[in-house]
Design an enzyme around this catalytic site. Structure first.
Site, mmCIF file in Angstrom:
data_model
loop_
_atom_site.group_PDB
_atom_site.id
_atom_site.type_symbol
_atom_site.label_atom_id
_atom_site.label_comp_id
_atom_site.label_asym_id
_atom_site.label_seq_id
_atom_site.Cartn_x
_atom_site.Cartn_y
_atom_site.Cartn_z
ATOM 1 N N ASP A 127 0.864 -1.190 0.000
ATOM 2 C CA ASP A 127 0.000 0.000 0.000
ATOM 3 C C ASP A 127 0.898 1.238 0.000
ATOM 4 O OD1 ASP A 127 -2.628 1.296 0.132
ATOM 5 O OD2 ASP A 127 -2.056 1.920 2.139
ATOM 6 N N CYS A 173 -4.531 -2.104 -1.700
ATOM 7 C CA CYS A 173 -4.707 -0.716 -2.120
ATOM 8 C C CYS A 173 -5.777 -0.690 -3.200
ATOM 9 C CB CYS A 173 -3.372 -0.199 -2.674
ATOM 10 S SG CYS A 173 -3.536 1.423 -3.425
ATOM 11 N N ASN A 174 -6.844 0.005 -2.897
ATOM 12 C CA ASN A 174 -7.936 0.103 -3.873
ATOM 13 C C ASN A 174 -7.511 0.864 -5.113
ATOM 14 O OD1 ASN A 174 -10.685 -0.818 -2.494
ATOM 15 N ND2 ASN A 174 -9.385 0.065 -0.937
ATOM 16 N N CYS A 220 -10.995 2.539 0.657
ATOM 17 C CA CYS A 220 -9.594 2.936 0.760
ATOM 18 C C CYS A 220 -9.127 2.353 2.084
ATOM 19 C CB CYS A 220 -9.445 4.452 0.756
ATOM 20 S SG CYS A 220 -7.758 4.993 1.140
ATOM 21 N N THR A 221 -7.988 1.681 2.051
ATOM 22 C CA THR A 221 -7.558 0.975 3.269
ATOM 23 C C THR A 221 -7.174 1.923 4.400
ATOM 24 O OG1 THR A 221 -5.390 0.768 2.241
ATOM 25 C CG2 THR A 221 -6.850 -1.161 2.150
ATOM 26 N N TYR A 268 -1.295 7.954 -3.327
ATOM 27 C CA TYR A 268 -1.526 7.405 -4.663
ATOM 28 C C TYR A 268 -2.791 8.007 -5.300
ATOM 29 C CZ TYR A 268 1.578 3.262 -3.867
ATOM 30 O OH TYR A 268 2.615 2.394 -3.647
ATOM 31 N N GLY A 269 -3.718 8.413 -4.433
ATOM 32 C CA GLY A 269 -5.089 8.686 -4.876
ATOM 33 C C GLY A 269 -5.260 9.728 -5.952
HETATM 34 N N1 DGL Z 1 -4.825 3.167 0.812
HETATM 35 C C1 DGL Z 1 -4.853 3.229 -0.603
HETATM 36 C C2 DGL Z 1 -6.175 2.834 -1.190
HETATM 37 O O1 DGL Z 1 -6.799 1.913 -0.671
HETATM 38 C C3 DGL Z 1 -4.136 4.421 -1.240
HETATM 39 C C4 DGL Z 1 -4.433 5.761 -0.676
HETATM 40 C C5 DGL Z 1 -3.562 6.871 -1.242
HETATM 41 O O2 DGL Z 1 -2.320 6.771 -1.154
HETATM 42 O O3 DGL Z 1 -4.103 7.853 -1.765
HETATM 43 O O4 DGL Z 1 -6.588 3.342 -2.197
#
Ligand code: DGL
Length: 255
Positions: A8, A71-72, A178-179, A40-41
């Site tokens: 993640d 990670c979604n 989102c985790t 990442y989002g």
């Molecule tokens: N926790 C991740 C998810 O489930 C990524 C969140 C991020 O970095 O924006 O999407």
């Protein structure tokens, strides 16, 4: 190393690592928090593709052949397309695991809160309505929530951000897609009058009938080990060893 990998961008993956470690205390899990590339989002699909390839190649260099892509944002945008690049690895995404829960599939209305990248793909509405076409599914992006959580923002700041976005949502079920979001479960529940569902239980259940590799667990970050250690102490009240690693560019897969 014979272990199950967990990937993640940061603390969201730790929620999964923590739950797996508690459920299977003798099993070996290796968590990579790619905080150098977080969040990442809000990144483009191409950026996420190359980030994901590099991170999965990192697990391969550690001798880890099975990775939970916790990670979604990666799972929704690029995982199906990059799986064939790693034919000897087992890469498990979390969209279907999360969406295919009884509470979600039996709901008349579902709100899905997620990063901008996940929301853009419509992965959850598509997955849920494929099984339950009667369901109405609304996706809501929360672009500031991961930066607030990673920055250890105080409760007041998180409430001020979430209240106007969550209060108007009327649905039977809210999916925390989102985790990172289980870390603010209580605040979300304060503003949402329905059932909250996240990815933790289905991921833990995934390993219930498995013989898992036994051994130590390790936590790595690509940014600042002292800060991740501090984040974990604050949010999970536990002290863990965190090591720094770098995720080199996997040139062989760039296009
Ligand atoms: N926790 C991740 C998810 O489930 C990524 C969140 C991020 O970095 O924006 O999407």
């Amino acid at each position: 190393m014979n272990a199950i990998g967990i990937l993640d961008s940061g603390l969201g993956g730790y929620t999964i690592f923590n739950a797996l470690h508690r459920a299977y205390p003798d099993a070996s899990f290796v968590f990579l928090a790619d905080q150098a590339n977080a969040p990442y989002g809000d990144k483009s699909r191409d950026e996420i593709r190359s980030i994901a390839i590099n991170a999965i190649a990192w697990f391969e260099t550690q001798g880890i052949t099975e990775v939970v892509v916790a990670c979604n944002t990666i799972s929704a945008q690029v995982l199906p397309e990059i799986k064939p690049l790693f034919p000897t690895m087992t890469l498990t995404g979390i969209i279907e695991l999360t969406a295919h829960q009884e509470a979600v599939l039996s709901a008349k209305s579902v709100a899905v809160i997620a990063t901008t990248g996940t929301t853009r793909t419509q992965a959850y509405p598509i997955t849920i309505t494929a099984i339950n076409p009667q369901s109405s599914v609304e996706g809501v992006a929360l672009p500031q929530l991961v930066p607030l959580i990673e920055g250890l923002a105080d409760r007041q700041a998180i409430e001020a951000y979430l209240e106007p976005l969550i209060n108007p949502l009327k649905a039977d079920v809210m999916v925390l897609a989102c985790t990172h979001y289980p870390l603010v479960h209580e605040t979300l529940q304060r503003y949402f009058n329905g059932t909250l569902v996240d990815s933790i239980d289905p991921i833990v259940s995934l390993f219930a009938d498995r013989v898992l590799p036994q051994g130590e667990c390790r936590v790595y970050t690509t940014k600042n080990p002292d800060y991740l250690k501090h984040q974990i102490e604050v949010l999970f009240q536990s002290s863990v060893e965190v090591a720094l690693t770098s995720v080199p560019h996997a040139n062989c897969f760039s296009q």
